[in-house]
Design a protein around this motif. Structure first.
Motif, PDB file in Angstrom:
ATOM      1  N   UNK A  18       0.857  -1.359  -0.049  1.00  0.00           N
ATOM      2  CA  UNK A  18      -0.067  -0.132   0.200  1.00  0.00           C
ATOM      3  C   UNK A  18       0.872   1.199  -0.057  1.00  0.00           C
ATOM      4  N   UNK A  19       2.021   1.235   0.863  1.00  0.00           N
ATOM      5  CA  UNK A  19       2.970   2.413   0.917  1.00  0.00           C
ATOM      6  C   UNK A  19       3.378   2.582  -0.405  1.00  0.00           C
ATOM      7  N   UNK A  20       3.927   1.698  -0.910  1.00  0.00           N
ATOM      8  CA  UNK A  20       4.826   1.722  -2.083  1.00  0.00           C
ATOM      9  C   UNK A  20       3.663   2.127  -3.460  1.00  0.00           C
ATOM     10  N   UNK A  77      -4.451  -2.940  13.273  1.00  0.00           N
ATOM     11  CA  UNK A  77      -5.461  -3.104  12.230  1.00  0.00           C
ATOM     12  C   UNK A  77      -5.535  -1.813  11.104  1.00  0.00           C
ATOM     13  N   UNK A  78      -4.878  -0.895  11.779  1.00  0.00           N
ATOM     14  CA  UNK A  78      -4.830   0.514  10.844  1.00  0.00           C
ATOM     15  C   UNK A  78      -3.730   0.171   9.746  1.00  0.00           C
ATOM     16  N   UNK A  79      -3.956   0.793   8.664  1.00  0.00           N
ATOM     17  CA  UNK A  79      -2.756   0.719   7.659  1.00  0.00           C
ATOM     18  C   UNK A  79      -1.667   1.224   8.061  1.00  0.00           C
ATOM     19  N   UNK A  80      -1.620   2.023   8.881  1.00  0.00           N
ATOM     20  CA  UNK A  80      -0.209   2.673   9.369  1.00  0.00           C
ATOM     21  C   UNK A  80       0.657   3.278   8.421  1.00  0.00           C
ATOM     22  N   UNK A  81      -0.194   3.964   7.372  1.00  0.00           N
ATOM     23  CA  UNK A  81       0.641   4.517   6.530  1.00  0.00           C
ATOM     24  C   UNK A  81       0.186   5.985   6.449  1.00  0.00           C
TER      25      UNK A  81
END
Length: 228
Positions: free
Chosen positions: A134-136, A222-226
């Motif tokens: 997701x980050x990429x 659970x959060x995407x953390x991005x």
């Protein structure tokens, strides 16, 4: 009713909720809030846990009768590091999904970047891999993901050296492949994933070791953390 209910981290279920779940499974009925009588249900139940439920039963922390109700057809899923062949199809799926979600023209990943992903130990398993993709996808400016899109991951050689150093010296890296400081949120995410692996999925122990509440830990996992 008539569908499938998935219970994640069922080993963390409180004792009073274990009783209610057991009754629902045995009687095939539940008591909706505000209802005057039970309601019959017919569901397929799938539950997951990182813990050894048999050990929890022996320690009187999980009901034995509920354990046998849930353990009708067990499926053991090895950690992602033990099934590197799953990385490529997972990456393809995540790229397709997030590229469509973000409205980008991203079409795939090159061989070098895929090799990097397959060489990682992934202490956070599929969720950690998904977060990396997701980050990429969000930050990439090209149509193919390359090594440059994963500066937060150690190259294969460095990953191997870290593994040989032993668990005591392992942990989240403070610097990226270019020698720059990594964002604090990335390091925090990696630390949480590392702690989960280190404590073998015992989330209560993870929260205690990290000095945070269990509800906070679950939210962070659970959060995407991005953050872009």
């Amino acid at each position: 009713d008539g569908g499938t209910l998935f219970l994640d981290e069922v080993g963390e279920l409180r004792g009073d909720l274990q009783v209610k779940l057991l009754r629902a499974l045995q009687e095939g009925e539940v008591d909706p809030v505000g209802a005057s009588k039970p309601v019959k249900i017919d569901v397929r139940l799938i539950s997951a846990t990182n813990q050894d439920l048999a050990s929890l039963v022996a320690e009187k922390r999980f009901r034995e009768d509920l354990y046998y109700r849930l353990n009708v057809f067990p499926i053991h899923l090895p950690p992602l590091r033990q099934r590197p062949g799953d990385v490529a199809p997972l990456v393809e799926r995540f790229i397709t999904s997030y590229a469509a979600q973000e409205g980008t023209t991203l079409q795939g990943i090159d061989a070098g970047a895929l090799e990097l992903l397959e060489a990682q130990s992934w202490p956070g398993n599929v969720r950690q891999l998904e977060n990396s993709i997701f980050r990429a996808v969000v930050l990439s400016e090209g149509e193919i993901l390359t090594l440059a899109d994963f500066p937060h991951l150690a190259p294969p050689a460095a990953a191997g050296e870290a593994g040989e150093a032993g668990e005591a010296g392992a942990g989240p890296a403070a610097l990226d492949a270019a020698g720059e400081l990594r964002p604090l949120r990335e390091v925090e995410n990696d630390m949480i994933m590392f702690a989960i692996e280190h404590c073998r999925g015992r989330m209560t122990e993870v929260a205690r070791r990290l000095g945070i509440g269990r509800s906070t830990l679950y939210r962070k996992v659970r959060e995407p953390g991005i953050e872009v």
